[in-house]
Design a protein around this motif. Structure first.
Motif, PDB file in Angstrom:
ATOM      1  N   LYS A  76       0.752  -1.181  -0.012  1.00 23.39           N
ATOM      2  CA  LYS A  76      -0.021  -0.048  -0.051  1.00 23.39           C
ATOM      3  C   LYS A  76       0.714   1.188  -0.101  1.00 23.39           C
ATOM      4  CE  LYS A  76      -2.865  -3.245   2.091  1.00 23.39           C
ATOM      5  NZ  LYS A  76      -3.661  -3.489   3.337  1.00 23.39           N
ATOM      6  N   VAL A 109     -14.491 -11.912  11.610  1.00 23.69           N
ATOM      7  CA  VAL A 109     -13.950 -11.096  10.541  1.00 23.69           C
ATOM      8  C   VAL A 109     -14.366 -11.877   8.837  1.00 23.69           C
ATOM      9  CG1 VAL A 109     -12.301  -9.745   9.235  1.00 23.69           C
ATOM     10  CG2 VAL A 109     -12.293  -9.885  11.892  1.00 23.69           C
ATOM     11  N   ASP A 120      -5.641 -12.745  11.228  1.00 31.10           N
ATOM     12  CA  ASP A 120      -4.649 -13.399  10.466  1.00 31.10           C
ATOM     13  C   ASP A 120      -3.815 -14.168  11.529  1.00 31.10           C
ATOM     14  OD1 ASP A 120      -5.872 -12.221   8.381  1.00 31.10           O
ATOM     15  OD2 ASP A 120      -3.917 -10.602   7.951  1.00 31.10           O
ATOM     16  N   ARG A 156     -15.527 -12.020   0.165  1.00 30.12           N
ATOM     17  CA  ARG A 156     -14.431 -10.796  -0.004  1.00 30.12           C
ATOM     18  C   ARG A 156     -15.055  -9.906  -1.130  1.00 30.12           C
ATOM     19  NH1 ARG A 156      -8.221 -12.142   1.121  1.00 30.12           N
ATOM     20  NH2 ARG A 156      -8.742 -10.049   2.152  1.00 30.12           N
ATOM     21  N   ASP A 193     -17.752  -4.058  -2.540  1.00 38.13           N
ATOM     22  CA  ASP A 193     -18.844  -3.077  -2.635  1.00 38.13           C
ATOM     23  C   ASP A 193     -18.568  -1.827  -1.680  1.00 38.13           C
ATOM     24  OD1 ASP A 193     -18.920  -4.712  -0.397  1.00 38.13           O
ATOM     25  OD2 ASP A 193     -21.082  -4.453  -0.102  1.00 38.13           O
ATOM     26  N   PHE A 194     -18.018  -2.093  -0.664  1.00 38.80           N
ATOM     27  CA  PHE A 194     -17.537  -0.793   0.230  1.00 38.80           C
ATOM     28  C   PHE A 194     -16.648   0.058  -0.567  1.00 38.80           C
ATOM     29  CE2 PHE A 194     -17.609  -3.478   4.488  1.00 38.80           C
ATOM     30  CZ  PHE A 194     -18.828  -3.588   4.194  1.00 38.80           C
ATOM     31  N   SER A 206     -13.739  -1.861   7.688  1.00 29.74           N
ATOM     32  CA  SER A 206     -12.787  -2.707   6.575  1.00 29.74           C
ATOM     33  C   SER A 206     -11.564  -2.041   6.607  1.00 29.74           C
ATOM     34  CB  SER A 206     -13.595  -2.684   5.240  1.00 29.74           C
ATOM     35  OG  SER A 206     -12.705  -2.698   4.081  1.00 29.74           O
ATOM     36  N   VAL A 207     -10.532  -2.715   6.582  1.00 30.84           N
ATOM     37  CA  VAL A 207      -8.915  -2.308   6.365  1.00 30.84           C
ATOM     38  C   VAL A 207      -8.943  -1.868   4.822  1.00 30.84           C
ATOM     39  CG1 VAL A 207      -6.571  -3.086   6.028  1.00 30.84           C
ATOM     40  CG2 VAL A 207      -8.170  -3.885   7.879  1.00 30.84           C
ATOM     41  N   GLY A 208      -9.210  -2.397   3.680  1.00 27.78           N
ATOM     42  CA  GLY A 208      -9.028  -2.158   2.566  1.00 27.78           C
ATOM     43  C   GLY A 208      -9.876  -0.682   2.239  1.00 27.78           C
TER      44      GLY A 208
END
Ligand SMILES: CC(=O)N[C@H]1[C@@H](OP(=O)(O)OP(=O)(O)OC[C@H]2O[C@@H](n3ccc(=O)[nH]c3=O)[C@H](O)[C@@H]2O)O[C@H](CO)[C@@H](O)[C@@H]1O
Ligand SMILES: C=C(OP(=O)(O)O)C(=O)O
Length: 446
Positions: free
Chosen positions: A31, A336, A314, A129, A132-133, A171-173
């Motif tokens: 990132k 999650v 994770d 996964r 949409d967000f 959401s992280v992403g």
């Protein structure tokens, strides 16, 4: 790596002992590399691990005209985005590879070029996964999105404007999507219900170095004031707390003792508390953390995965292998991802007793209760594990199978090990350094 190389023979029963080093985080480095696209001058990223997700993003950046070359110190990359506007982008699909990162090119490319094409995404198969967000927030900034057969095509006919966004889930992403888009958008963006993982804070540090104005409140609200231009950055990536925890779990499951150079207490506090509850021992110094099995019985626990500062999902799969060696019933509630417990069926084949449930077992109700997802587990231990033929299902599941095979009696054949290269740098060399008895059929290791 050829097809035959993709099988690892693991002769179990030897404790892992010694020292390994973790470098920059898989969930930050790619990132930060994308963030370099936003700058008007070159950026320097240090502590970059040699993993597949980094190589995939390097390829995508180069395709978009970013020059990526090694810097002066080992693990340093210099990313020069000054020729992005003149790049002739082709064959993007071939570079998407197995990573989730291409979706994060949207904001930077819309700012620089006014359009973006995003191919199908990879990443671990641990739930639906959806994205949409991501598209909802991009539309709120003013993007127009067209679904095409081979991916999504985006344009921003009127530019991108700051906006008020509330994520349905932290959401992280999607939080990173907002950050990478808002920093150069016109006006102020207020993001509530944001993810606040340490990797996100580190990305914010990168963006601030570039000239962005970003404020984080204590209640998951992030405020970004758009600026006209960003510089390059010089940044040392934070270490990989997920890899560090994987090795910690390996030490516990194999009754070993591993010093993880680079592991940092601050980003691992929740993991460390859980490790201690299970009966694992650790000692922290300025350079890393030593993890070991102190002898005696491990204790069963109730564990619920969650967004930060909760127990990171994770971390779950590798720790479950150690829990097969704990006395009593451990309860795992995965909140999650809806399908992150499938890897346990192979552990059962090896002799573990793990039963999956559709109900939310443990503290709270989650999004997956009443929806038929086998997202809770009861692990009954301790159980002796036997070597088996294992096929790696996903990144952390794969590392978990390695741990299980190392803790087991006898020999396991672990298929699909190349997938582990996506997020674990030089894992085979590290295993050999720790005394693991592993072999690639027909090749010498170590
Ligand atoms: C490359 C990377 O950094 N990957 C990490 C990132 O993944 P990633 O960013 O993909 O994970 P998210 O935090 O976005 O996903 C969390 C949850 O939100 C849902 N969701 C997400 C986006 C969306 O548009 N719609 C939606 O419903 C997902 O299905 C999942 O149930 O954070 C995860 C949660 O800490 C980690 O497990 C991954 O290792
Ligand atoms: C789920 C993971 O990664 P990704 O989002 O890249 O699939 C992971 O690192 O465990």
């Amino acid at each position: 790596m050829s097809v035959n190389d993709d099988v690892l023979l693991v002769h179990g029963g030897t404790p892992l002992e010694g020292e390994i080093r973790v470098r920059g985080a898989k969930n930050l480095v790619p990132k930060a590399m994308v963030a370099a696209l936003l700058g008007s001058e070159p950026s320097r990223l240090r502590n970059v691990p040699d993993i597949r997700d980094v190589r995939v993003v390097r390829g995508l950046l180069q395709l978009h005209g970013v020059t990526v070359r090694p810097g002066e110190e080992p693990g340093e990359l210099v990313l020069d985005p000054t020729r992005v506007e003149s790049a002739n982008v082709a064959d993007i699909d071939a570079h998407a590879g197995s990573s989730r990162i291409p979706i994060l090119f949207c904001g930077p490319l819309l700012h620089r070029l006014g359009h973006a094409f995003i191919p199908g995404l990879g990443g671990c198969d641990i739930g639906g996964r959806p994205i949409d967000f991501h598209f909802d927030v991009l539309r709120q900034f003013g993007a127009v999105i067209e679904k095409r057969a081979d991916g999504q095509y985006l344009e921003a006919p009127k530019g991108l404007r700051g906006t008020k966004i509330r994520l349905p889930y932290p959401s992280v992403g999607a939080t990173e999507q907002v950050l990478l888009t808002a920093v150069l958008a016109e006006g102020v963006t207020e993001l509530s219900n944001a993810a606040v993982e340490p990797e996100i804070e580190d990305l914010i540090c990168v963006l601030q170095k570039m000239g962005a104005i970003i404020a984080m409140d204590t209640d998951r609200t992030i405020r970004i004031t758009g600026v006209d231009a960003l510089r390059g950055y010089n940044h040392q990536a934070l270490p990989d707390r997920l890899e560090a925890a994987s090795w910690a779990s390996a030490a516990l499951a194999t009754e070993g003792d591993i010093y993880v150079r680079g592991a940092q207490q601050r980003s691992m506090m929740t993991f460390l508390n859980t490790y201690r509850k299970v009966g694992g021992a650790f000692e922290i110094d300025d350079e890393g953390i030593r993890f070991w099995h102190p002898g005696g019985q491990l204790k069963s626990i109730a564990l619920e995965t969650d967004v930060h500062p909760g127990f990171q999902t994770d971390w779950q799969q590798p720790l479950v292998v150690a829990l097969t060696q704990a006395t009593g019933l451990s309860i795992i509630h995965e909140t999650v991802y809806e399908s992150r417990l499938g890897f346990t069926s192979a552990l059962n084949q090896m002799g573990a007793h793990i039963q999956l449930y559709r109900e939310c077992l443990g503290g709270s109700d989650c999004r997956f209760g009443q929806r038929n997802f086998l997202h809770s587990a009861v692990v009954s231990g301790p159980t002796k594990l036997q070597g088996a033929d294992l096929v790696i299902p996903d990144l952390r599941g794969g590392f978990s199978y390695l741990i299980a095979a190392l803790a087991a009696q006898g020999t396991s054949r672990v298929h699909g090990i190349d997938l582990i290269n996506r997020g674990y740098e030089n894992f085979m060399e590290k295993l050999v350094d720790l005394g693991a008895k592993v072999e690639l059929p027909g090749q010498a290791l170590g």
